[in-house]
Design an enzyme around this catalytic site. Structure first.
Site, PDB file in Angstrom:
ATOM      1  N   ASP A 107     -16.568  26.072 -14.604  1.00  0.00           N
ATOM      2  CA  ASP A 107     -16.344  27.513 -14.724  1.00  0.00           C
ATOM      3  C   ASP A 107     -16.539  27.923 -16.183  1.00  0.00           C
ATOM      4  O   ASP A 107     -15.726  27.559 -17.033  1.00  0.00           O
ATOM      5  CB  ASP A 107     -14.924  27.847 -14.254  1.00  0.00           C
ATOM      6  N   HIS A 138     -32.503  28.095 -38.036  1.00  0.00           N
ATOM      7  CA  HIS A 138     -32.454  29.130 -37.000  1.00  0.00           C
ATOM      8  C   HIS A 138     -33.687  30.028 -37.058  1.00  0.00           C
ATOM      9  O   HIS A 138     -34.230  30.419 -36.017  1.00  0.00           O
ATOM     10  CB  HIS A 138     -31.181  29.969 -37.152  1.00  0.00           C
ATOM     11  N   LYS A 185      -7.681  30.836 -18.759  1.00  0.00           N
ATOM     12  CA  LYS A 185      -8.755  31.694 -19.255  1.00  0.00           C
ATOM     13  C   LYS A 185      -8.279  32.708 -20.287  1.00  0.00           C
ATOM     14  O   LYS A 185      -8.842  33.800 -20.401  1.00  0.00           O
ATOM     15  CB  LYS A 185      -9.454  32.414 -18.086  1.00  0.00           C
TER      16      LYS A 185
END
Length: 827
Positions: free
Chosen positions: A700, A808, A624
């Site tokens: 995760d 967008h 991480k």
């Protein structure tokens, strides 16, 4: 508590050793058949003087009439029971109950024929009594409770829990029924009544033995055999039925609220005393009593005692069992008072209202209707909590938490009801918040319609709700010749539309080829030595092939799937970082590798006694956090995917040209990332796709820091057309290399129902076949990498054509004047 623990242990034992129990039980029945037991006494022998049955024609006729009535009542009772079972709507329950009834009838008939030395005529007279007394309701409850489980691995525990809850009450009820029947048989000096009571006693005893022994063993075997789900214990069984989730709690509450155990104990004591006191009088005045009864009943009803008492017995049995032990009427009268339990599980009226507006009912909590109840002490509440949380009101549980008698974070384990624990925790937090706006914000966090059972066990603590994230599906993704519909969970508009455009271009180009070229999860403890010399000695020792195998043996013994592949020691002064790398099957494997590394270090300390373990994780793993070692050495699955897109597909679908895409990728993905000093960030937006798929499939999300390491490379690929050697427009060759993709299909968030459903959509939920460990997680890694490739293509094409901002603004904005809908009722 000792009694409950004993029954729970016995139920667990019968369920765990089901085949052995069934063999022993059948052996005992067969042994009873072979016994040659003869008795000089008649079947009715409780009274000293058993009045013999008259052989007159009138009395024989009355016996036929009464037995006919008894059989008709039995048929009616059996019909109503079958109708009640049919309403449940479960074929499995009907099949199990029928098997249970047939086995019990066979046992009862064998006991009469061989153990009591009676003929078939007696059996035909006894079977109606047995069928009226057979305990089907408890068997149904046990079966329903077992059908509510979500993992076949919990079968034994569910059976034990059901037997623990129902066996004590069954024991007490059996004792009462036997005492009642014994009193009837002793006081009534009529042959027919004494025979029926004797049959009834035998029925009660056999029912009890079959229920406590045969039922747990039979359920364990039958439910295991009829389960059509693969042998993965994390999969939901094929017979799972969510309707029966609260059935056992409702049953415990019903028994406690209607007829407490101490009342039944007093009744037992009274019946036993009555039997002892009256028995001596009865034996001395049998003839007088019989005569007086005969005269009185003949004069009043013109019925002989035999007819009258047989009719009374039939009425008692029919009223008792056709009305379901009288509980149905009592429960209707007590339904309003049952709401004082303030629990959804124990109140069907509140349950139905909660499905429409649970927030309003939570704020009321039935405080007014329950205010008249006398408060119970903390000691009583704690004692009742050990028996069953459904015996306590929400107010009492909150009081225990406020007085520090019950830990807030332990609500799920203490209550054994995760959904109720979430409801109570929300109320406790709300009471502590003085700011009205914050209380309102807490109430807006949704919690209705979600099963927190698995989530609170391994995924989240102090749970107060859940955050719904929109999930979309893109595709088809054509990967290695197979099509996939890919789920993605995100709140970023245009992400799925853009990825879908890339997948369309890849599909029209023949799909993607994907490969996993390296697999291994890492954990790197840091240890210290008194000198740098000792650090180097251990580093050299670990790199020896023979020593590596010794360490591998200690590492591998901690798990079936964790297999050590390599050890990389790195010296820094007097510190040594030891990077263990191991395969972990379909699990992501952090805990698996940590456990193996810890066991290996413990063994190494016996050789290197001066070694000090500073930390099990020394950030040399690396988990991480961005790091060069993961970019170079890899972590988890190392994947590479490639595709070749013809020029006409690039132009038609992506609205650009191959040469422009190659130039843009070179400037943006390579030079731009190098100028910024990026580590593993040589891509357009790989983290977008990785995170969206991580959330959808239960990975995760924090590991996207490492898993999003990606190098996207675009090249021109030319080919000749025909014999003239003329060159076509160049095709586009695209590759994505992801060296540290950390994924799993078992454990963690992948075990939750919604996330598991997304994995099921890809056909890779749960563990792989035993002969191919890790196949599902490997396939997931390839699917993610191929989807990343599609997303990279589409974004680069939008940037090259100048459509990014417009898309967008069009798709990632609410229409003007639109306000976000904060009503969670749509959930």
């Amino acid at each position: 508590m000792m009694r409950l623990n004993l029954f729970e242990f016995y139920g667990h034992f019968c369920a765990r050793y089901a085949l052995e129990v069934l063999v022993c039980f059948v052996t005992m029945v067969v042994a009873a058949i072979t016994l040659n037991v003869s008795s000089p006494y008649e079947l009715c022998h409780w009274a000293t003087n058993c009045v013999s049955k008259s052989s007159s024609e009138s009395e024989i006729s009355s016996d036929i009439v009464l037995l006919t009535l008894l059989r008709c009542g039995t048929i009616l009772y059996v019909y109503m029971q079958l109708k009640k079972l049919w309403r449940i709507g479960s074929v499995i329950i009907v099949a199990i109950i029928c098997s249970y009834t047939v086995f019990a009838v066979m046992t009862f008939s064998i006991a009469i024929l061989h153990f009591l030395r009676k003929d078939l005529v007696i059996v035909s007279n006894a079977l109606p009594v047995f069928l009226l007394l057979i305990d089907v309701s408890r068997m149904v409850i046990v079966t329903q409770h077992c059908l509510s489980m979500k993992s076949i691995d919990l079968l034994h525990e569910y059976i034990a829990e059901a037997m623990s809850a129902l066996s004590p009450m069954a024991t007490l009820d059996t004792l009462i029924e036997i005492l009642v029947l014994v009193n009837i048989g002793a006081f009534v000096q009529i042959h027919q009544i004494q025979q029926l009571t004797c049959f009834a006693c035998l029925s009660v005893i056999i029912n009890y033995i079959v229920f406590t022994t045969f039922v747990p063993a039979c359920l364990s075997v039958l439910l295991t055999l009829i389960n059509k789900t693969p042998t993965d214990v994390t999969l939901v069984p094929s017979w799972h039925d969510v309707r029966f989730k609260k059935i056992l709690q409702n049953e415990k509450h019903r028994h406690v609220s209607i007829l407490p155990n101490h009342v039944k104990l007093i009744l037992c004591a009274g019946l036993l005393t009555l039997q002892v006191v009256k028995y001596s009088r009865l034996t001395s005045n049998v003839k007088e009593t019989s005569g007086s009864l005969q005269n009185s009943f003949d004069s009043l009803l013109s019925l002989n005692p035999e007819q009258f008492f047989t009719l009374i017995l039939i009425l008692i049995l029919v009223s008792k069992y056709l009305l379901d032990d009288g509980y149905e009427i009592v429960s209707r009268l007590r339904r309003h008072s049952d709401t004082c339990m303030d629990s959804k599980a124990s109140c069907p009226d509140i349950e139905s209202k909660l499905s429409h507006s649970e927030e309003k009912i939570e704020s009321l909590s039935d405080e007014q209707s329950c205010s008249s109840l006398l408060p119970r002490s903390f000691e009583d509440c704690l004692r009742l909590l050990k028996v069953g949380s459904d015996l306590l009101t929400n107010r009492e549980i909150i009081s225990l938490v406020e007085k520090n008698k019950l830990a807030l974070y332990k609500l799920e384990s203490e209550l054994r009801d995760a959904n109720r624990a979430v409801l109570l925790r929300r109320e406790i937090f709300s009471k502590k918040m003085r700011d009205v706006k914050r209380r309102e914000a807490l109430q807006r966090i949704p919690h209705i319609g979600y099963d927190f059972t698995n989530a609170t066990k391994a995924c989240c603590e102090n749970t107060v709700g859940y955050i719904p994230v929109p999930v979309g599906v893109v595709g088809p993704l054509l990967l290695n010749g197979k099509e996939y519909r890919v789920p993605m969970a995100t709140t970023e508009g245009t992400l799925l539309a853009s990825t879908n455009r890339g997948l369309k271009a890849l599909y029209l180009s023949g799909g993607v080829k994907g490969h996993v070229y390296r697999d291994g999860m890492s954990r790197a403890p840091v240890v210290a030595f008194p000198s740098t010399e000792r650090c180097c000695e251990m580093s050299d020792w670990l790199q020896d092939f023979y020593n590596f195998n010794l360490v591998k043996e200690k590492f591998d013994e901690t798990s079936r799937f964790g297999k050590l592949k390599s050890i990389s020691p790195v010296v820094s002064g007097r510190l040594l970082f030891v990077r263990f790398v191991a395969t972990t099957g379909d699990a992501m494997g952090m805990n698996m590798v940590s456990k193996g590394a810890e066991n290996a270090l413990r063994w190494l300390q016996q050789t290197f006694t001066d070694m000090e373990v500073i930390s099990l994780s020394g950030n040399f793993c690396t988990d991480k956090k961005p790091s060069a070692i993961n970019w170079i050495e890899g972590r988890g699955k190392s994947v590479v995917c490639e595709a070749v897109l013809p020029a006409k597909v690039v132009k038609k679908v992506l609205k650009t040209d191959a040469a422009g895409l190659v130039r843009l990728s070179h400037c943006k993905n390579l030079i731009g990332s190098a100028m910024s000093g990026s580590i593993g960030g040589f891509n357009a937006h790989a983290a977008n796709i990785v995170t969206a798929m991580f959330i959808a499939t239960g990975q995760d999300p924090a590991q996207n820091v490492v898993s999003s390491n990606c190098l996207t490379n675009l090249e021109l690929s030319r080919s000749q057309d025909g014999d003239d050697g003329e060159m076509n427009d160049p095709s586009l060759l695209v590759t994505c290399t992801m060296p540290s993709l950390e994924v799993a299909t078992v454990g963690g968030g992948s075990t939750l129902d919604p996330q598991r459903a997304c994995l099921g959509l890809l056909g890779i939920a749960g563990a792989s076949a035993s002969d191919k460990p890790g196949a599902n997680s490997t396939q997931l890694a390839k699917i993610i990498c191929a989807t990343v490739l599609a997303g990279e293509l589409s974004l680069l094409a939008a940037l090259n054509s100048g459509d990014l901002v417009q898309s967008h603004m069009k798709h990632n904005r609410l229409p003007k004047g639109t306000k976000p809908d904060t009503d969670h009722s749509i959930l």
